[in-house]
Enzyme design. Structure first.
Site, PDB file in Angstrom:
ATOM      1  N   ASP A   1       0.691  -1.308  -0.024  1.00 47.68           N
ATOM      2  CA  ASP A   1      -0.201   0.051  -0.145  1.00 47.68           C
ATOM      3  C   ASP A   1       0.843   1.317   0.093  1.00 47.68           C
ATOM      4  OD1 ASP A   1       0.758  -0.568   2.684  1.00 47.68           O
ATOM      5  OD2 ASP A   1      -1.085  -0.343   3.345  1.00 47.68           O
TER       6      ASP A   1
ATOM      7  N   GLU B   1       7.165   7.668 -18.774  1.00 45.55           N
ATOM      8  CA  GLU B   1       8.393   6.816 -19.219  1.00 45.55           C
ATOM      9  C   GLU B   1       8.792   5.979 -18.224  1.00 45.55           C
ATOM     10  OE1 GLU B   1       7.591  10.239 -18.995  1.00 45.55           O
ATOM     11  OE2 GLU B   1       7.789  10.987 -21.205  1.00 45.55           O
TER      12      GLU B   1
END
Lengths: 653, 653
Positions: free
Chosen positions: A161, A389
């Site tokens: 998480d 990217e």
């Protein structure tokens, strides 16, 4: 799938948990509490859900596990040892991992690195993780590869998480949803604890589930320590058109009282604490869930898929002229001006014709990088990764692990967005090819936000370290001056296993090389001889330096011009070449320092002979209307170069 | 707010659009179609909604605009010229921008760079943008600064749909929601077009709205070319406890027929195309919406807030001992072993005591970087950015623009996650202090995924380029060997305006320096003299090299030890120092090459005298149980260093 009873899973968690506690205490390091948080998930996956043979980790269609939260790895090591999984860097040194091997965790001679790393001999994993938030993208690359091969492989990815705060997780979530990569199954362990404190409410199980749904995923939320709930959720695998995410509420340090209360992160128990912790774990597992049933062994991998690959060193490349024609750029030859990115685009297209394993990724700039030529010819092997990217590079790492040769494209500047991912690719020993266009100051009027100015220093640093053969560097940098060089260096990248970076530029430039020119690893070309000094340069600056050489010739200075198209450079040969030019070199590059200039200076300084001046951008660029004006602005015009050469010579006299 | 009629807005869009078309055609470059997509939003914001005085761009509480999709900037330039906004690099060279100045777009002498950049004289902006996806984080930093100052400033941020694929946008969305930074208003322009093709369905207006809602934002979706709808949406500003996002459906190239049909991206009209385009725009604006009403001028900024700042060069720092006591680490002095990160932590805490503008950001590792000491003492100025380094660095850029001095902390390895953001900070000339802990190979058993190995090469490259004064470098690198050096170098970073990077390490080490030690920009310390050769090193390796020097002494070799704690290094002084050690230097660093070794080699090679060998990691690290074992593994143990020194001396004889 036949799932064992919940009690059997709890007992297996107890057994493996003991290993986790012991091995981290013995190593004096590690993250046992994170490991225990995913223990039940790991057992269901590794013993029952994943279709694989622990003895055959290199099986082409076996299911895979990507542990994005790499620090939780001890539980995986424990399960793999229990299953007798194969370790080794290759089939030739393969052997089964044993439970007693677990005591070697993190030791110098051990395949059990502190964080997952297949390169050190743990082939159950496909890529190094540990820098957080990258695993889901790797999983996407593996699944993309499986789809290309027609393989039934599924890829499970365990994500924490805390790490789901990393933007790259959401880049991957977009990519997987868009590509409908249902072969990826994300399991998010929401234990609510980070390193320095609790995770944010922004990363609560509820919010993560809502986010994933908004990103187009099919989401199931479960108790991550309830074996039946895990089994039920796993039954959804393969049932939907959307990718599946299982958000599992977990407890950091599950089963071990010592770990509860204050946030226990990233440290092992002391030898003194160990007995109580083991007792506490036993109470939660074997004592609370008595019985004799055992969890089974994983189902066998489903055969299938056609993994066609060619040998890049054995294909026959067409002439540069034919390649340009084949790529629809034949007309450029008549004009006589062809940018390096176009030579690269033609090479990419032909590579796709010749080798089925060549795949191409681009980040919404294929019409700038010229990877669009490949996209038109081989649309099924071209992946538009959009403006993300980081995900693109890590998807490339996954594709590499699946046996493909990914060429990853963007502006040189924007590949910097993923430098941490590039480094993880190097650690993984991925066979990744990165190509940065619009390098140096040539984007001129766009300004510095579009210029690759630190890329040479960064990638040069990677070239200074040796790979596993202790001879080749861990990374190569290629820097072509004309389109023919770009064409041939692309071939060289393809036949050179490992991380390669090529730097192309925007402007159209004249051809300097003839068809029969050869380019080699570590090589350079003396384009013109001269005994007063050598100008060493690469890429676009070769053209500016040709003008500088003419200016010098008018002052009766004979300067050699050396095209240093590859780093690392062969130092012996270079030193010889410099000796023929008065032992003086002026190195010119249109980027910040620490790149080629540093490489040449190190060659000379190592010998303690010769003089090297490094001339690079003298200031931060700004917009100018032409490349010539930009070179002048940053102190790199042909006039600047010639003046600098003259001052070197004057000082030497 | 009094909003003008829709017709008046359309006519203003027509007027500014003409400027956009003309100036980009004149420059022969630019993104007129992207600019037209946000034209109506820009008019409503810049003429009516934002509370600011175009003549006073440095006003401390004026509202701000961050153009995250920087390529759309021509419309902003047009509006600012129409409003007579002030340009200039500082108050002393300030002048109003005129409409005729627009023709200088992208020219060398113009403040109108191709992408937003305040450093070239456009102070309406706070940070350079153009590398996509960073603006929302910058806006968050500005708003955080305003909150700290108690200023009513609001920050509007224009984001493109294509760029919202960047994970950093979602890191920022989390951060803003978590911090309840309602001072940030995000406007997402969803024109459906990227550079190479349409944006993904994952970035459709609907999906973006759903995502933002899932991230905890209040979302309004509107037609971005409907002035009334924009006005209605802007009336929500300041009304909610959640941050507001306005998702605006827009048309790329709005109003210009030539731009429609195929995706027109990133190129201007030719002179030949211009007349028809202007006519088409006129038809859509002035002709379709006749009238005489004019949009007004922006409302004045609301005064307010208390921007207390101190002068870092005038504060009086306590002794190192007192600083450690004050930071609750006094006990360490007795032990005699103190890691550099602890010296830094103490400095940070004291800096917070002394200077109200010091703020600290960390990425869930404050107990590793030791920024936790500051967090405890100054919780209101400490921002836990969680595991999202890109957002953290760009928030720092925003805070810097708001007049704060942000110290941004993570592992050296994870700061690499944000190298593109670091570069944008350098382009912005931000006053940003980055501190990377766990540098080099010292995290040993954690393995290479946690090690900063390329950071020295990367930041050293930034130190090779001069800043605006043409004297100072654009960035500094500091690398303390002990806690006292870390304490004093933190002070030096604070009094040195601009980008600074400091590298700390994990192990506890003995103190090498006394209280009265001085550290200066470009400086180094000869820790011990020696006339056979000099070992030049920094950081943790100073300690390993001290052992190497002892090994050498046993072989009757007198090696000097030089602590090169700063890059760029003063080359003249270093050359003199090396001359006193036989002109021989062995440079040792526990990272990949291209860092300190390259810097020293360049100094020697420039003069053409002396010999320099660069010794750095010889191979990719893996987990080992101790730092000593790791140094041995990568070829950097004291024994390796001594052997290398001996081989240099043997070769010289």
């Amino acid at each position: 799938m036949a799932f064992a009873s919940a009690a059997a899973v709890h007992r297996k968690v107890g057994q493996l948990g003991e290993h986790v506690l012991r091995m981290t205490t013995r190593a004096g390091a590690g993250h046992p509490s994170s490991a225990m948080g995913i223990a039940h998930l790991a057992v269901r996956l590794m013993y029952e859900q994943m279709r694989y043979d622990p003895a055959s980790p290199w099986h082409p269609s076996a299911d895979r596990l990507v542990l994005s939260e790499g620090h939780a790895v001890p539980i995986i090591y424990a399960a793999y040892a229990d299953l007798g999984g194969t370790v080794g860097k290759s089939a030739s040194d393969a052997r089964p991992l044993t439970v007693s091997d677990l005591d070697s965790l993190r030791a110098r001679s051990s395949p059990l690195d502190g964080h997952p790393n297949p390169a050190e001999g743990f082939p159950f994993f496909d890529a190094a993780t540990g820098s957080l938030g990258q695993g889901l993208s790797v999983a996407a690359g593996l699944a993309l590869g499986a789809r290309l091969d027609g393989s039934p492989r599924r890829v499970y990815c365990l994500v924490g998480d805390g790490e789901s705060r990393e933007g790259q997780i959401w880049e991957a979530a977009d990519f997987i949803a868009e590509q409908r990569l249902t072969g990826v199954i994300a399991l998010i362990s929401a234990n609510g604890q980070g390193q320095a404190g609790p995770v944010s409410v922004q990363q609560s199980a509820e919010r993560l589930a809502a986010k994933l749904a908004a990103f187009g995923w099919n989401v199931v939320t479960i108790d991550g320590h309830d074996p039946d709930a895990i089994a039920s959720a796993l039954e959804f695998v393969g049932q939907h058109k959307q990718p599946l995410a299982i958000v599992a509420r977990t407890v950091k340090g599950w089963g071990v009282e010592t770990f509860q209360g204050a946030n226990w992160h990233g440290k092992p128990l002391s030898e003194a604490e160990l007995p109580a912790a083991l007792a506490s774990l036993r109470k939660q597992t074997h004592d609370a869930h008595p019985g004799t049933e055992q969890v089974g062994r994983p189902p066998a991998p489903i055969a299938g898929g056609n993994s066609r690959r060619g040998d890049p060193r054995e294909v026959s490349w067409p002439s540069f002229r034919d390649a340009l024609e084949s790529a629809g750029m034949g007309g450029l030859l008549k004009k006589g001006l062809i940018g390096t990115r176009r030579g690269y685009g033609a090479a990419l297209k032909v590579a796709g014709d010749l080798l089925p394993q060549v795949v191409v990724l681009d980040g919404d700039v294929s019409n700038s990088t010229i990877s669009e030529v490949f996209a038109r010819a081989h649309p099924e092997r071209f992946f538009e990764c959009k403006i993300a990217e980081q995900n693109m590079v890590s998807v490339g790492v996954g594709l590499s692990a699946a046996g493909f040769v990914p060429f990853v494209n963007s502006f040189a500047k924007f590949i910097a967005r993923a430098y941490d991912q590039v480094e993880m690719a190097a650690i993984s020993r991925a066979n990744l090819k990165l190509v940065g266009s619009h390098s140096g100051v040539t984007p001129c009027s766009d300004g510095p936000s579009q210029m690759g100015l630190l890329d040479v220093a960064y990638f040069r640093s990677l070239t200074t370290v040796r790979g596993d053969d202790r001879v080749s560097p861990i990374g190569w940098l290629f820097h072509p001056a004309d389109a023919l060089a770009a064409y041939k260096l692309t071939q060289l990248m393809l036949s050179t296993h490992g991380l390669c970076y090529m730097r192309t530029h925007r402007p159209e430039v004249p051809l300097l090389y003839k068809d029969d020119a050869t380019f080699e690893l570590g090589g350079f070309t003396v384009l013109s001889p001269g005994d007063d000094l050598a100008i060493v340069t690469a890429g676009y600056m070769v053209h500016a330096c040709r003008q500088a050489i003419e200016l010098l010739a008018r002052q009766n200075v004979r300067a050699a011009l050396i095209d240093a198209y590859c780093l690392p450079i062969d130092g012996e040969r270079l030193a010889d070449a410099l000796a023929r030019s008065g032992g003086r070199a002026l190195v010119v590059e249109d980027n910040f320092g620490g790149g080629l200039g540093a490489a040449v200076a190190e060659v000379a300084a190592r010998r303690g002979t010769g003089q090297v001046h490094a001339l690079h951008c003298q200031r931060m660029p700004k917009s100018t209307l032409t490349p010539e004006d930009e070179l002048d602005y940053v102190g790199l015009s042909p006039g600047h170069v010639a003046d600098h050469a003259m001052s070197m010579l004057r000082a030497a006299r």
